[in-house]
Design a protein around this motif. Structure first.
Motif, PDB file in Angstrom:
ATOM      1  N   ASP A  14      10.339  17.907  58.363  1.00 51.26           N
ATOM      2  CA  ASP A  14      10.640  18.869  57.299  1.00 51.26           C
ATOM      3  C   ASP A  14      11.888  18.413  56.529  1.00 51.26           C
ATOM      4  O   ASP A  14      13.018  18.764  56.869  1.00 51.26           O
ATOM      5  CB  ASP A  14      10.861  20.244  57.949  1.00 51.26           C
ATOM      6  N   THR A  15      11.665  17.578  55.509  1.00 55.07           N
ATOM      7  CA  THR A  15      12.758  17.079  54.679  1.00 55.07           C
ATOM      8  C   THR A  15      12.196  16.786  53.295  1.00 55.07           C
ATOM      9  O   THR A  15      11.028  17.055  53.023  1.00 55.07           O
ATOM     10  CB  THR A  15      13.391  15.822  55.319  1.00 55.07           C
ATOM     11  N   ARG A  29      22.205  13.639  50.189  1.00 52.12           N
ATOM     12  CA  ARG A  29      23.116  13.632  51.339  1.00 52.12           C
ATOM     13  C   ARG A  29      23.486  12.236  51.801  1.00 52.12           C
ATOM     14  O   ARG A  29      24.469  12.057  52.510  1.00 52.12           O
ATOM     15  CB  ARG A  29      22.468  14.354  52.542  1.00 52.12           C
ATOM     16  N   THR A  30      22.655  11.226  51.478  1.00 55.82           N
ATOM     17  CA  THR A  30      22.891   9.888  52.059  1.00 55.82           C
ATOM     18  C   THR A  30      22.879   8.748  51.035  1.00 55.82           C
ATOM     19  O   THR A  30      23.415   7.688  51.315  1.00 55.82           O
ATOM     20  CB  THR A  30      21.812   9.536  53.111  1.00 55.82           C
ATOM     21  N   MET A  41      22.504  11.677  68.037  1.00 60.20           N
ATOM     22  CA  MET A  41      23.644  11.572  67.118  1.00 60.20           C
ATOM     23  C   MET A  41      24.175  12.940  66.725  1.00 60.20           C
ATOM     24  O   MET A  41      23.411  13.848  66.414  1.00 60.20           O
ATOM     25  CB  MET A  41      23.172  10.833  65.855  1.00 60.20           C
ATOM     26  N   PHE A  80      31.631   0.239  61.457  1.00 58.21           N
ATOM     27  CA  PHE A  80      32.029   1.416  62.247  1.00 58.21           C
ATOM     28  C   PHE A  80      30.781   2.077  62.806  1.00 58.21           C
ATOM     29  O   PHE A  80      29.715   2.019  62.180  1.00 58.21           O
ATOM     30  CB  PHE A  80      32.797   2.412  61.364  1.00 58.21           C
ATOM     31  N   ARG A 117      17.391  15.084  61.522  1.00 59.59           N
ATOM     32  CA  ARG A 117      18.833  14.892  61.315  1.00 59.59           C
ATOM     33  C   ARG A 117      19.240  13.432  61.466  1.00 59.59           C
ATOM     34  O   ARG A 117      20.310  13.038  61.018  1.00 59.59           O
ATOM     35  CB  ARG A 117      19.641  15.759  62.291  1.00 59.59           C
ATOM     36  N   ARG A 175      27.896   8.644  50.695  1.00 54.73           N
ATOM     37  CA  ARG A 175      29.052   9.553  50.626  1.00 54.73           C
ATOM     38  C   ARG A 175      30.228   8.993  51.424  1.00 54.73           C
ATOM     39  O   ARG A 175      31.379   9.163  51.035  1.00 54.73           O
ATOM     40  CB  ARG A 175      28.663  10.944  51.141  1.00 54.73           C
ATOM     41  N   LEU A 200      18.000   8.152  58.435  1.00 59.04           N
ATOM     42  CA  LEU A 200      19.119   7.242  58.156  1.00 59.04           C
ATOM     43  C   LEU A 200      18.783   5.767  58.356  1.00 59.04           C
ATOM     44  O   LEU A 200      19.346   4.916  57.676  1.00 59.04           O
ATOM     45  CB  LEU A 200      20.313   7.570  59.067  1.00 59.04           C
ATOM     46  N   PHE A 201      17.909   5.469  59.321  1.00 66.43           N
ATOM     47  CA  PHE A 201      17.871   4.100  59.836  1.00 66.43           C
ATOM     48  C   PHE A 201      16.701   3.263  59.322  1.00 66.43           C
ATOM     49  O   PHE A 201      15.646   3.781  58.955  1.00 66.43           O
ATOM     50  CB  PHE A 201      17.830   4.132  61.369  1.00 66.43           C
ATOM     51  N   GLN A 244      27.674  15.097  61.947  1.00 67.78           N
ATOM     52  CA  GLN A 244      28.909  15.587  61.312  1.00 67.78           C
ATOM     53  C   GLN A 244      30.138  14.930  61.914  1.00 67.78           C
ATOM     54  O   GLN A 244      31.075  14.578  61.203  1.00 67.78           O
ATOM     55  CB  GLN A 244      29.006  17.098  61.463  1.00 67.78           C
ATOM     56  N   ALA A 270      26.985  -1.949  68.380  1.00 67.63           N
ATOM     57  CA  ALA A 270      26.285  -1.090  67.413  1.00 67.63           C
ATOM     58  C   ALA A 270      26.567  -1.520  65.976  1.00 67.63           C
ATOM     59  O   ALA A 270      26.435  -2.700  65.644  1.00 67.63           O
ATOM     60  CB  ALA A 270      26.651   0.377  67.655  1.00 67.63           C
ATOM     61  N   VAL A 293      30.264  11.977  63.453  1.00 70.47           N
ATOM     62  CA  VAL A 293      30.295  10.558  63.068  1.00 70.47           C
ATOM     63  C   VAL A 293      30.797  10.432  61.626  1.00 70.47           C
ATOM     64  O   VAL A 293      31.612   9.561  61.308  1.00 70.47           O
ATOM     65  CB  VAL A 293      28.896   9.907  63.219  1.00 70.47           C
ATOM     66  N   ASN A 334      20.391   2.420  57.004  1.00 67.04           N
ATOM     67  CA  ASN A 334      21.358   1.859  57.951  1.00 67.04           C
ATOM     68  C   ASN A 334      20.626   0.927  58.917  1.00 67.04           C
ATOM     69  O   ASN A 334      19.886   1.393  59.782  1.00 67.04           O
ATOM     70  CB  ASN A 334      22.024   3.031  58.692  1.00 67.04           C
TER      71      ASN A 334
END
Ligand code: ACO
Length: 332
Positions: free
Chosen positions: A32-33, A41-42, A221, A318, A156, A263, A160-161, A224, A115, A226, A288
């Motif tokens: 659900d996105t 957001r990214t 993860m 990081f 969530r 961001r 990202l990856f 927030q 990482a 991180v 990422n």
């Protein structure tokens, strides 16, 4: 061996990404996105996903070969291969597989895990062998196949990856040092913010002899935390490095941060007073890729001639550990 060198020079770069493209709108068919949410957001629009034939060894090999081709080195003259990865094909090490595919028969090859700081830590590690005079030529690879360990039901984190690899060729020199300075940090007390943990299960071999059978859970993860860690610590570690080597952002051509979130890139850039045009970013296309992001971005910018000979690059990795680091590089 023992060349009595004082520094390293940057000789070549390469990268590889899988062909399969997973767009934001395709992810929104799974969780659900929406494209709008992920982009705002990214900054990410799509990421690459390894096919069944692709792996860290295969991506790392392709990236390394392309970096070696840029140098025009004889492959037999490579002394050292360091592979930064958290997602190896083989927990005993994937670097030897890359060495074999390259035919770099005179090189020692090993993996290093840190990482998303992995490439930076591997670059610094390899540089120490060169500066110490032990080895002359090294290939540093960052490669990760995050798709194998992402929880594709967790909106969530899964957005990202992506998968990908990059590689840099460095050589010892007795004339100058183009790794101008570096900083590395770890805070294991905050390690629980980002993990790819083992999920060992109790089993028994025979009678009362128990053992834990191996395996891994998907990435866990706290986004927030991180995020807060990155926007707080990355500017500090770069500022500290600038102070150590008497630099400031005016003297730097490019800010090349681990590509985690646009961001984060913008916030760190603002704090360090870098204009938008100096902040390198390609996470829109790849997301990422963990240890892959810095050399992948570097290679793209070098091949497009965005980064030119003698340009100064402030770079920072990081992520999980928590670990973070920074390096100041002169390309060439
Ligand atoms: N789509 C739609 N809604 C979502 C999604 C999604 N994909 N993900 C979360 N949400 C919802 C949440 O459920 C929450 O809703 P609620 O308020 O009703 O509970 C709301 O959006 C806000 O959630 P937050 O977690 O506060 O969202 P945030 O703005 O922090 O963005 C993000 C989340 C993008 C993960 C951000 O925190 C981030 O980028 N953190 C850094 C993570 C990172 O870079 N990790 C890798 C580090 S490198 C390494 O070592 C691997």
């Amino acid at each position: 061996m023992n060349f009595k060198q004082i520094g390293v020079s940057f000789k070549g770069s390469g990268s590889y990404v899988p062909n399969q493209i997973l767009t934001n709108s395709k992810i929104s068919n799974k969780v659900d996105t929406s494209d709008e949410w992920i982009k705002s957001r990214t900054g990410i629009s799509q990421r690459r996903i390894s096919g069944l034939e692709e792996s860290v060894t295969q991506m790392g090999y392709k990236a390394a070969m392309s970096a070696i081709q840029m140098t025009k080195w004889d492959i037999e003259t490579i002394d050292l291969i360091v592979l930064a990865t958290s997602t190896p094909n083989d927990l005993f090490g994937s670097a030897p597989g890359i060495q074999a595919k390259l035919g770099a028969n005179n090189a020692v090859a090993f993996d290093l895990t840190a990482a998303c700081s992995g490439f930076l830590f591997a670059l610094i590690t390899a540089s120490q062998f060169l500066k110490g005079g032990t080895y002359k030529r090294a290939i540093v690879i960052g490669a990760d196949q995050m798709s194998s360990y992402v929880d594709w039901n967790d909106r969530r984190s899964c957005i990202l990856f992506g998968d990908g690899a990059g590689a840099i060729a460095i050589e010892a020199t007795n004339e100058f040092d183009n790794l101008i300075g570096f900083n590395m940090r770890t805070d294991g007390r905050k390690g629980s913010f980002l993990n790819l943990p083992s999920n060992k299960k109790k089993d028994s071999i025979i009678d009362n002899i128990e053992f834990s059978s191996g395996g891994f859970s998907p990435i866990q993860m706290n986004g927030q935390e991180v995020y807060k860690f990155a926007v707080r610590e990355v500017p500090l570690i770069i500022q500290d490095l600038f102070k150590k080597v008497n630099y400031n952002s005016d003297k730097v051509d490019w800010l090349l941060l681990h590509q985690a979130n646009q961001r984060i890139l913008d916030s760190v850039g603002d704090k360090l007073k870098f204009s938008k045009g100096k902040i390198l970013s390609n996470l829109q296309n790849y997301g990422n890729t963990s240890a892959g992001t810095i050399p992948l971005m570097m290679d793209e910018a070098i091949r497009k001639k965005t980064i030119k000979q003698n340009d100064i690059i402030a770079t920072s990795g990081f992520g999980a550990g928590l670990s973070w680091g920074a390096a100041l590089i002169k390309w060439g």
